[in-house]
Design a protein around this motif. Structure first.
Motif, PDB file in Angstrom:
ATOM      1  N   PRO A 254      82.705 -51.584   1.113  1.00 31.42           N
ATOM      2  CA  PRO A 254      82.049 -50.390   1.651  1.00 31.42           C
ATOM      3  C   PRO A 254      80.533 -50.444   1.432  1.00 31.42           C
ATOM      4  O   PRO A 254      80.056 -51.190   0.585  1.00 31.42           O
ATOM      5  N   SER A 255      79.810 -49.648   2.197  1.00 30.18           N
ATOM      6  CA  SER A 255      78.359 -49.537   2.025  1.00 30.18           C
ATOM      7  C   SER A 255      78.030 -49.083   0.610  1.00 30.18           C
ATOM      8  O   SER A 255      78.698 -48.211   0.076  1.00 30.18           O
ATOM      9  N   GLY A 256      77.010 -49.693   0.038  1.00 33.69           N
ATOM     10  CA  GLY A 256      76.575 -49.295  -1.297  1.00 33.69           C
ATOM     11  C   GLY A 256      77.424 -49.886  -2.393  1.00 33.69           C
ATOM     12  O   GLY A 256      77.242 -49.561  -3.570  1.00 33.69           O
TER      13      GLY A 256
ATOM     14  N   SER B 166      74.735 -56.573  -1.044  1.00 34.93           N
ATOM     15  CA  SER B 166      73.384 -57.126  -0.894  1.00 34.93           C
ATOM     16  C   SER B 166      72.805 -57.518  -2.233  1.00 34.93           C
ATOM     17  O   SER B 166      72.182 -58.570  -2.377  1.00 34.93           O
ATOM     18  N   THR B 167      73.010 -56.661  -3.217  1.00 34.87           N
ATOM     19  CA  THR B 167      72.475 -56.940  -4.542  1.00 34.87           C
ATOM     20  C   THR B 167      73.050 -58.245  -5.088  1.00 34.87           C
ATOM     21  O   THR B 167      72.330 -59.081  -5.649  1.00 34.87           O
ATOM     22  N   LEU B 168      74.344 -58.429  -4.885  1.00 36.37           N
ATOM     23  CA  LEU B 168      74.990 -59.658  -5.341  1.00 36.37           C
ATOM     24  C   LEU B 168      74.396 -60.875  -4.633  1.00 36.37           C
ATOM     25  O   LEU B 168      74.016 -61.875  -5.258  1.00 36.37           O
TER      26      LEU B 168
ATOM     27  N   THR C   7      71.517 -53.278 -13.038  1.00 32.14           N
ATOM     28  CA  THR C   7      71.374 -51.831 -13.046  1.00 32.14           C
ATOM     29  C   THR C   7      70.058 -51.443 -12.380  1.00 32.14           C
ATOM     30  O   THR C   7      69.033 -52.056 -12.632  1.00 32.14           O
ATOM     31  N   PHE C   8      70.118 -50.465 -11.502  1.00 35.24           N
ATOM     32  CA  PHE C   8      68.886 -49.849 -10.982  1.00 35.24           C
ATOM     33  C   PHE C   8      68.755 -48.499 -11.668  1.00 35.24           C
ATOM     34  O   PHE C   8      69.557 -47.606 -11.412  1.00 35.24           O
ATOM     35  N   GLY C   9      67.776 -48.341 -12.532  1.00 37.25           N
ATOM     36  CA  GLY C   9      67.640 -47.072 -13.263  1.00 37.25           C
ATOM     37  C   GLY C   9      68.866 -46.848 -14.118  1.00 37.25           C
ATOM     38  O   GLY C   9      69.131 -47.598 -15.048  1.00 37.25           O
TER      39      GLY C   9
END
Ligand SMILES: Nc1ncnc2c1ncn2[C@@H]1O[C@H](COP(=O)(O)OP(=O)(O)O)[C@@H](O)[C@H]1O
Ligand SMILES: [Mg+2]
Lengths: 251, 232
Positions: free
Chosen positions: A35-37, A41-43, A10-12
């Motif tokens: 899709p973007s977002g 990348s986080t994974l 979680t971000f925030g």
């Protein structure tokens, strides 16, 4: 094998990874699309511990981590020796020559002796087709050359897995091709790869397995052919949209 | 007029070599070390009791940046003799003028330069940290092998300016009885009643010194930015 189990990040207030469970096989190329977002990348960055999910388990080729607990420096370094990261904007060290960029990790992290590290660095440069650039500085390279150096830098660490986050998104098509060729070569040699890409044609060539990620969840995980031949409406829509995107990019 | 200039030069230059240059060079070297330590402590991520040390260094930077240099010199040289600490300094802290000068100039330089270095370190893209960490470097290795070498180049111009500023500021040492160049020029002017000639002469000497330093600065900038030039 890299294995994630119920990994949440979680971000925030925004949950970017939602109880992700999946694995990345040895000697295979896994391609992450979505899709973007959607959290690709986080994974990917979680696999290298550049992001720290707050819960879930991670088995990094035998190193077992519980994200809910403290992860020691030693564990972090161990994970980072198994996995190497290649970034979209290369992140070469601008103050070091190409050769020194590649030798930096082997000499100062793996504590190899300089002579053998240099020999291997030159071999790797040869492999990515840049032997004559050994003494150049990163700013003197084209994007395609820089990314190939970055790939050589990651290979120098002899990682079990190389993680690539949109390695060719910043490149013009003809430069993209130089990089894709190197990656195809690695895949053929059975180097384990995890690649995030928007280039579905490349995915079609290189992937053994496809992970389709949407909204922080794995919507599809399976063999490449199952993905591209899928009759699922959402997958078809995605493939279609990406292909149209590619067409409009070329104009 | 020129013979007044010529006859005063040996004394002025010798004061420059004995006091002005050593004060500037030693203070700058010590100040830089202090600045690097301060910057590293201020960007460190450690929590807990270490936060107190961080706060102390923040206070130090604030203190020296918000008070005049000449007042700092007066406090250390004229004020500290009245600071009586039982057991440690029962007769107050009396410092040699040169020592007091070095202490104040170093602390002052350290405070300003630490902000320069901190800003330079923070200007290095996050991707550099990530790339270094991805190949398994520790935070300390990353700092010293990847970040600081790049930050050094970024901070070279502002640090050179600080050094040139310091050379000129050493003239304030005359107020705490150090016979550096400016003090000597005042003494000669008091004897020969030629304040205009004397102060212009000493001004020229400072200007020459600072000009030489500017040349050194350009040369250093040239060699440290070589790697940034694209190939032709
Ligand atoms: N450091 C961060 N802080 C806050 N939000 C972030 C951060 N990194 C990524 N995000 C958010 O997480 C979501 C997923 O991002 P990312 O993993 O980069 O997606 P993808 O790579 O699939 O485009 C996005 O909404 C993004 O804005
Ligand atoms: Mg991304």
């Amino acid at each position: 094998m890299l294995r994630l189990e119920n990994v949440t990040k979680t971000f925030g207030t925004h949950t970017v990874l939602k109880e992700i469970t999946t694995n990345f096989n040895d000697q295979e190329t896994t391609v992450l699309v979505g899709p973007s977002g959607s959290g690709k990348s986080t994974l990917l960055r979680s696999l290298n511990l550049l992001e720290r999910p707050e819960s879930g388990f991670y088995d990094c080729d035998g190193i077992e981590l519980d994200f809910a607990k403290k992860i020691t420096k030693k564990e972090t370094l161990a994970v980072r020796q198994k996995t190497e990261m290649v970034f979209q904007d290369y992140n070469l060290f601008p103050h070091l020559t190409v050769l020194k960029n590649i030798m930096e990790g082997p000499v100062h992290v793996l504590k190899e002796d300089k002579t053998s590290a240099k020999k291997r660095a030159l071999e790797l440069l040869n492999k990515v087709g840049l032997k004559d650039k050994a003494d150049a500085y990163p700013n003197q390279l084209s994007g395609g050359q820089a990314q190939r150096v970055a790939i050589a830098r990651s290979l120098a660490m002899k990682p079990r897995y190389i993680l690539l986050d949109e390695p060719t998104s910043a490149l013009d098509p003809e430069l993209e091709l130089e990089v894709l060729k190197v990656l195809l070569e690695l895949a053929k040699e059975k180097q384990s790869l995890v690649i995030v890409t928007h280039n579905l044609e490349f995915a079609r060539h290189v992937a053994d397995k496809i992970l389709f990620i949407e909204d922080g969840k794995i919507f599809f995980a399976g063999k490449k052919d199952e993905f591209f031949n899928s009759t699922n409406a959402r997958i078809q829509e995605f493939i279609h949209a990406m292909t149209l995107d590619n067409l409009s990019n070329e104009n | 007029m020129w013979h007044i200039v010529w006859s005063s030069l040996p004394e002025l230059i010798s004061a420059g070599i004995k006091y002005t240059i050593p004060l500037a060079v030693i203070s700058f070297a010590l100040g830089l070390v202090l600045a690097l330590i301060t910057a590293l402590i201020r960007i460190s991520q450690t929590k807990g009791p270490f936060l107190i040390i961080k706060a102390i260094f923040r206070f130090y930077v604030w203190l020296f940046r918000s008070t005049p240099l000449i007042v700092q010199l007066f406090i250390v040289y004229f004020g500290l003799p009245y600071l009586i600490i039982k057991g440690v300094a029962p007769d107050g802290i009396k410092l040699e003028p040169f020592t007091a000068g070095i202490i104040v100039f170093s602390l002052n330089t350290g405070a300003y330069a630490s902000e320069t270095i901190r800003a330079a370190i923070e200007s290095i893209p996050k991707g550099q940290w990530e790339a270094a960490q991805a190949i398994g470097m520790t935070r300390t290795q990353t700092l010293f092998r990847i970040i600081i070498p790049q930050a050094a180049r970024v901070s070279l111009p502002p640090l050179s300016n600080s050094f040139i500023g310091l050379v000129k500021d050493t003239s304030l040492a005359s107020t705490i009885t150090i016979v550096e160049m400016f003090e000597v020029s005042q003494q000669i002017a008091a004897e020969n009643y030629q304040p205009l000639v004397m102060y212009c002469t000493v001004a020229a000497l400072y200007a020459i010194l600072c000009t030489i330093l500017s040349f050194v600065q350009s040369w250093l900038e040239k060699i440290t930015t070589r790697y940034l030039k694209p190939q032709v």
